[in-house]
Design a protein around this motif. Structure first.
Motif, PDB file in Angstrom:
ATOM      1  N   GLN A 119      53.567  39.978  79.473  1.00 15.83           N
ATOM      2  CA  GLN A 119      52.385  39.470  78.781  1.00 15.83           C
ATOM      3  C   GLN A 119      51.844  40.493  77.789  1.00 15.83           C
ATOM      4  O   GLN A 119      51.414  40.142  76.679  1.00 15.83           O
ATOM      5  N   ALA A 122      54.056  40.551  74.716  1.00 20.43           N
ATOM      6  CA  ALA A 122      53.798  39.384  73.868  1.00 20.43           C
ATOM      7  C   ALA A 122      52.496  39.564  73.093  1.00 20.43           C
ATOM      8  O   ALA A 122      52.423  39.223  71.906  1.00 20.43           O
ATOM      9  N   ALA A 123      51.472  40.122  73.748  1.00 21.49           N
ATOM     10  CA  ALA A 123      50.191  40.349  73.072  1.00 21.49           C
ATOM     11  C   ALA A 123      50.344  41.391  71.967  1.00 21.49           C
ATOM     12  O   ALA A 123      49.773  41.245  70.871  1.00 21.49           O
ATOM     13  N   ASN A 124      51.120  42.454  72.232  1.00 21.31           N
ATOM     14  CA  ASN A 124      51.345  43.487  71.215  1.00 21.31           C
ATOM     15  C   ASN A 124      52.119  42.926  70.023  1.00 21.31           C
ATOM     16  O   ASN A 124      51.838  43.282  68.863  1.00 21.31           O
ATOM     17  N   ASP A 125      53.087  42.070  70.299  1.00 22.67           N
ATOM     18  CA  ASP A 125      53.854  41.456  69.204  1.00 22.67           C
ATOM     19  C   ASP A 125      52.940  40.606  68.323  1.00 22.67           C
ATOM     20  O   ASP A 125      53.040  40.650  67.085  1.00 22.67           O
ATOM     21  N   ARG A 126      52.054  39.849  68.965  1.00 25.86           N
ATOM     22  CA  ARG A 126      51.112  39.038  68.179  1.00 25.86           C
ATOM     23  C   ARG A 126      50.178  39.923  67.369  1.00 25.86           C
ATOM     24  O   ARG A 126      49.869  39.612  66.204  1.00 25.86           O
ATOM     25  N   ALA A 127      49.740  41.035  67.968  1.00 26.72           N
ATOM     26  CA  ALA A 127      48.840  41.954  67.257  1.00 26.72           C
ATOM     27  C   ALA A 127      49.546  42.595  66.068  1.00 26.72           C
ATOM     28  O   ALA A 127      48.958  42.748  64.991  1.00 26.72           O
ATOM     29  N   ASP A 128      50.834  42.963  66.255  1.00 24.42           N
ATOM     30  CA  ASP A 128      51.595  43.574  65.161  1.00 24.42           C
ATOM     31  C   ASP A 128      51.771  42.585  64.005  1.00 24.42           C
ATOM     32  O   ASP A 128      51.655  42.958  62.829  1.00 24.42           O
ATOM     33  N   LYS A 129      52.057  41.322  64.347  1.00 25.78           N
ATOM     34  CA  LYS A 129      52.217  40.311  63.294  1.00 25.78           C
ATOM     35  C   LYS A 129      50.900  40.082  62.557  1.00 25.78           C
ATOM     36  O   LYS A 129      50.888  39.951  61.327  1.00 25.78           O
ATOM     37  N   ALA A 130      49.811  40.058  63.317  1.00 26.78           N
ATOM     38  CA  ALA A 130      48.498  39.855  62.685  1.00 26.78           C
ATOM     39  C   ALA A 130      48.154  41.025  61.780  1.00 26.78           C
ATOM     40  O   ALA A 130      47.622  40.840  60.676  1.00 26.78           O
TER      41      ALA A 130
END
Length: 261
Positions: A119, A122-130
């Motif tokens: 989890q 996944a949260a870090n990946d979303r933060a990197d994309k943002a």
């Protein structure tokens, strides 16, 4: 009376049906004394009482079973059997049954840790994309601000990329999306007046001294240059792009439009 009738039927002497005495009252019929009749009645009562008692016992057990089954109403026996089977086959259940509680806890902790790490990733990946999207957006907004300031300062159109690259080392976007000049420590840089923050336009104007190649060449310093109001009437059709930009920068748009076509 049942046993008495049976005695009369089966113990009557042969031929009594057509004999002299005739019927059950003929000669030779067994005598049913009050004592015998009492014994027969007692046996019958005992047998009937036992049957009634057994019947009552069976009815009681049937009622008890019916009451017990009511708690299982709405429950699918097959589903329950399936759950019990899975539980009995479950490895953790076997470990618990074997007293290996610590091993079960360690396994569950490991699964929880792995799920948590998944989890977090996944949260870090979303933060990197943002963040990547935000940086691209900021670069575009900052580039537009610098490009607009450079055009007002009269910089060459082909120098835009150079100017934007230089500006990234000086300007940042604030929370309102405005370009703000800051130093290496993040403190705001002020303009010449020392009071107001340095604007992109003022910064672009200052590059005329430190990076003159980003702007049109001064008049009379190269071939094709024209001197306004000198050497005859200046026409817009005879001016190149650099001449037009330089003239507008020095004399304004209205003065340029007043020149002959």
């Amino acid at each position: 009376m049942l046993f008495r009738n049976m005695l009369i039927k089966y113990y009557a002497p042969a031929g009594s049906e057509g004999g002299d005495g005739g019927g059950a009252g003929g000669e030779g019929s067994p005598e049913i004394t009050p004592e015998i009749e009492q014994i027969i009645n007692d046996r019958v009562n005992t047998a009937v009482t036992g049957l009634k008692s057994k019947n009552s016992e069976l009815l009681g057990k049937l009622k008890e079973s019916t009451e017990s089954l009511k708690q299982f109403e709405g429950i699918d026996p097959e589903a329950v059997r399936g759950i019990l089977q899975r539980f009995s086959d479950d490895e953790e259940a076997k470990l618990i049954a074997g007293g290996k509680i610590d091993e079960v806890l360690n396994r569950r902790t490991e699964r929880l840790r792995a799920d948590t790490e998944k989890q977090i990733k996944a949260a870090n990946d979303r933060a990197d994309k943002a963040e990547s999207f935000s940086n691209k957006f900021r670069d575009r907004v900052l580039g537009d601000a610098i490009r607009s300031a450079a055009a007002k300062a009269g910089a060459l159109a082909e120098a835009s990329d150079d100017l934007i690259l230089r500006a990234k080392g000086t300007f940042q976007l604030n929370d309102e999306g405005e370009a703000v000049a800051v130093d290496a420590n993040g403190d705001v840089l002020f303009g010449k007046d020392g009071k107001t923050p340095l604007t992109p336009l003022e910064w672009a104007e200052s590059l005329k001294e430190t990076a003159p190649h980003l702007f049109p060449r001064a008049e009379g310093t190269g071939a094709g240059g024209h001197k306004p109001n000198g050497g005859g009437s200046l026409k817009r059709s005879e001016m190149n792009a650099n001449d037009k930009a330089d003239y507008i920068r020095k004399h304004g748009q209205q003065a340029y439009l007043k020149l002959p076509k």
